[in-house]
Write an enzyme that holds these catalytic residues in place. Structure first.
Site, mmCIF file in Angstrom:
data_model
loop_
_atom_site.group_PDB
_atom_site.id
_atom_site.type_symbol
_atom_site.label_atom_id
_atom_site.label_comp_id
_atom_site.label_asym_id
_atom_site.label_seq_id
_atom_site.Cartn_x
_atom_site.Cartn_y
_atom_site.Cartn_z
ATOM 1 N N TYR A 303 0.826 -1.197 0.000
ATOM 2 C CA TYR A 303 0.000 0.000 0.000
ATOM 3 C C TYR A 303 0.867 1.256 0.000
ATOM 4 O O TYR A 303 1.961 1.255 0.537
ATOM 5 C CB TYR A 303 -0.926 0.011 1.223
ATOM 6 C CG TYR A 303 -1.831 -1.199 1.319
ATOM 7 C CD1 TYR A 303 -2.161 -1.931 0.182
ATOM 8 C CD2 TYR A 303 -2.353 -1.605 2.530
ATOM 9 C CE1 TYR A 303 -2.987 -3.045 0.264
ATOM 10 C CE2 TYR A 303 -3.191 -2.721 2.622
ATOM 11 C CZ TYR A 303 -3.493 -3.439 1.485
ATOM 12 O OH TYR A 303 -4.309 -4.536 1.563
ATOM 13 N N GLU A 377 -16.852 -1.954 23.764
ATOM 14 C CA GLU A 377 -17.967 -1.632 22.862
ATOM 15 C C GLU A 377 -18.632 -0.293 23.181
ATOM 16 O O GLU A 377 -19.346 0.257 22.344
ATOM 17 C CB GLU A 377 -18.992 -2.771 22.870
ATOM 18 C CG GLU A 377 -18.449 -4.023 22.187
ATOM 19 C CD GLU A 377 -19.367 -5.218 22.334
ATOM 20 O OE1 GLU A 377 -20.057 -5.329 23.366
ATOM 21 O OE2 GLU A 377 -19.401 -6.049 21.410
#
Ligand code: NI
Length: 399
Positions: A303, A377
């Site tokens: 990349y 979360e």
């Protein structure tokens, strides 16, 4: 507007967590994300957003339209998992042996779905279009981003203009949950794999005068490469070369014919990257030649360097401050990891930011790409709101 987005993200959190866990249970590797793509498409349809499926094989694109016409901005999430055996012990652990969402792409996907719901809910309040980009295969070079681009994700699509800007975010366990990290300019590195094969002439280690000692040549080649990279890199352009594999299958009394070397070259600048490839090639070949050996050099390009648009990054930082407060926004250092989001930022102004998901008190500190990596979360509420806020703010600014 920020308050409304914040409230909707709080309402959306249970559903975002449910989606994240559903995706976490069923991780899929690069370009195999069929179930994940189906879940994304189904969730979008339930929201009243028609998905375009099968983009770059398993990618999904969708558009949320504001009440009035205007420019387009894109939000991107990656959707693939890693070949790692999960060891978190969570009750929603991977049900697929040897595959795990150990880089948080389950969370990225769930947060973008949550943001889609918020944007759709608020559509009367903004003008323009938000393109949702669910991209396959971030983890495996050459990656899914450039395939998505080839298939038109940065151009007109589904009757909508191409995006004037693109945003993405990555979860980051080293940062406390709910913190947002931003950096303008050079942010993440290009990553190229370097393969060297040095050929000498092997034989009895006690008679080197009749041989070409590939092991000794290898030592000189590695030293010369480090010197050449450190002496030539432009000031202000971080750059590194690391060789993690050297294979010389001789013995105490045997010199091998050849030595194989593998490593990685990373940099933060595309011009220097291209020049460095030439220097690596020349230095390895000529150093080996000086000893009467040869060196085959293979550079497998990964990349590119990820450079955040400076003006966009400043706007992203302001959006983050408005959402979570100045004390919860972190100015990031450069990060030597690589990300195929870089392909998008080569073509349109973009900004890739990070979302803290760590929680020391709960022992959520394991790094990305490890078998015990997980996320707090509670941070997904922030990440969901942030994506929606980025799009709304950018569209209000005329994209
Ligand atoms: Ni990742």
């Amino acid at each position: 507007m920020t308050d409304r987005i914040r409230a909707l993200a709080a309402d959306a959190l249970p559903e975002v967590v449910r989606l994240r866990r559903a995706i976490h249970r069923r991780p899929e590797l690069a370009f195999q994300e069929h179930e994940t793509a189906a879940l994304i498409a189904e969730t979008l349809r339930q929201l009243g957003i028609e998905p375009i499926t099968g983009v770059a094989q398993t990618g999904v694109v969708a558009h949320v339209e504001g009440a009035r016409p205007g420019p387009t901005v894109a939000l991107r999430a990656d959707i693939d998992a890693l070949p790692i055996t999960e060891a978190t012990g969570l009750d929603f652990s991977s049900e697929t042996d040897g595959v795990m969402h150990a880089c948080g792409h389950d969370a990225h996907t769930a947060m973008l779905l949550g943001a889609a719901g918020i944007l759709h809910e608020l559509r009367e309040e903004w003008a323009g279009t938000v393109r949702l980009v669910f991209q396959p295969s971030e983890e495996k070079a050459p990656g899914g981003a450039h395939v998505m681009i080839e298939e038109g994700v940065l151009g007109p699509m589904g009757g909508h203009d191409g995006p004037a800007a693109i945003f993405g975010q990555h979860v980051f366990p080293e940062l406390a949950a709910g913190l947002i990290g931003v950096r303008g300019g050079m942010f993440m590195a290009s990553a190229d794999e370097i393969y060297l094969t040095i050929r000498g002439q092997g034989g009895h280690a006690a008679a080197p005068e009749a041989l070409v000692d590939a092991v000794l040549v290898q030592a000189h080649v590695l030293t010369a490469l480090q010197a050449v990279i450190s002496r030539n890199r432009p000031p202000g352009v971080p750059s590194l070369l690391s060789f993690g594999k050297v294979v010389a299958e001789g013995a105490t009394n045997i010199l091998p014919d050849a030595v194989q070397i593998e490593g990685t070259f990373r940099s933060m600048d595309e011009d220097w990257r291209a020049r460095a490839h030439g220097l690596i090639r020349r230095t390895a070949e000529k150093t080996a030649q000086a000893f009467g050996a040869t060196c085959e050099v293979e550079v497998r390009e990964g990349y590119p360097a990820l450079v955040n648009d400076a003006a966009l990054a400043a706007a992203v930082r302001e959006t983050a401050v408005a959402l979570v407060g100045e004390d919860r926004v972190v100015d990031l250092p450069m990060w030597y990891a690589s990300e195929d989001f870089a392909f998008y930022t080569q073509q349109v102004p973009g900004c890739f930011s990070v979302l803290g998901v760590g929680n020391e008190a709960e022992g959520i500190t394991h790094g990305l790409h490890t078998p015990r990596m997980t996320v707090d979360e509670a941070a997904l509420e922030t990440g969901t709101a942030f994506l929606a806020a980025l799009a709304v703010r950018q569209l209000a600014a005329g994209a």
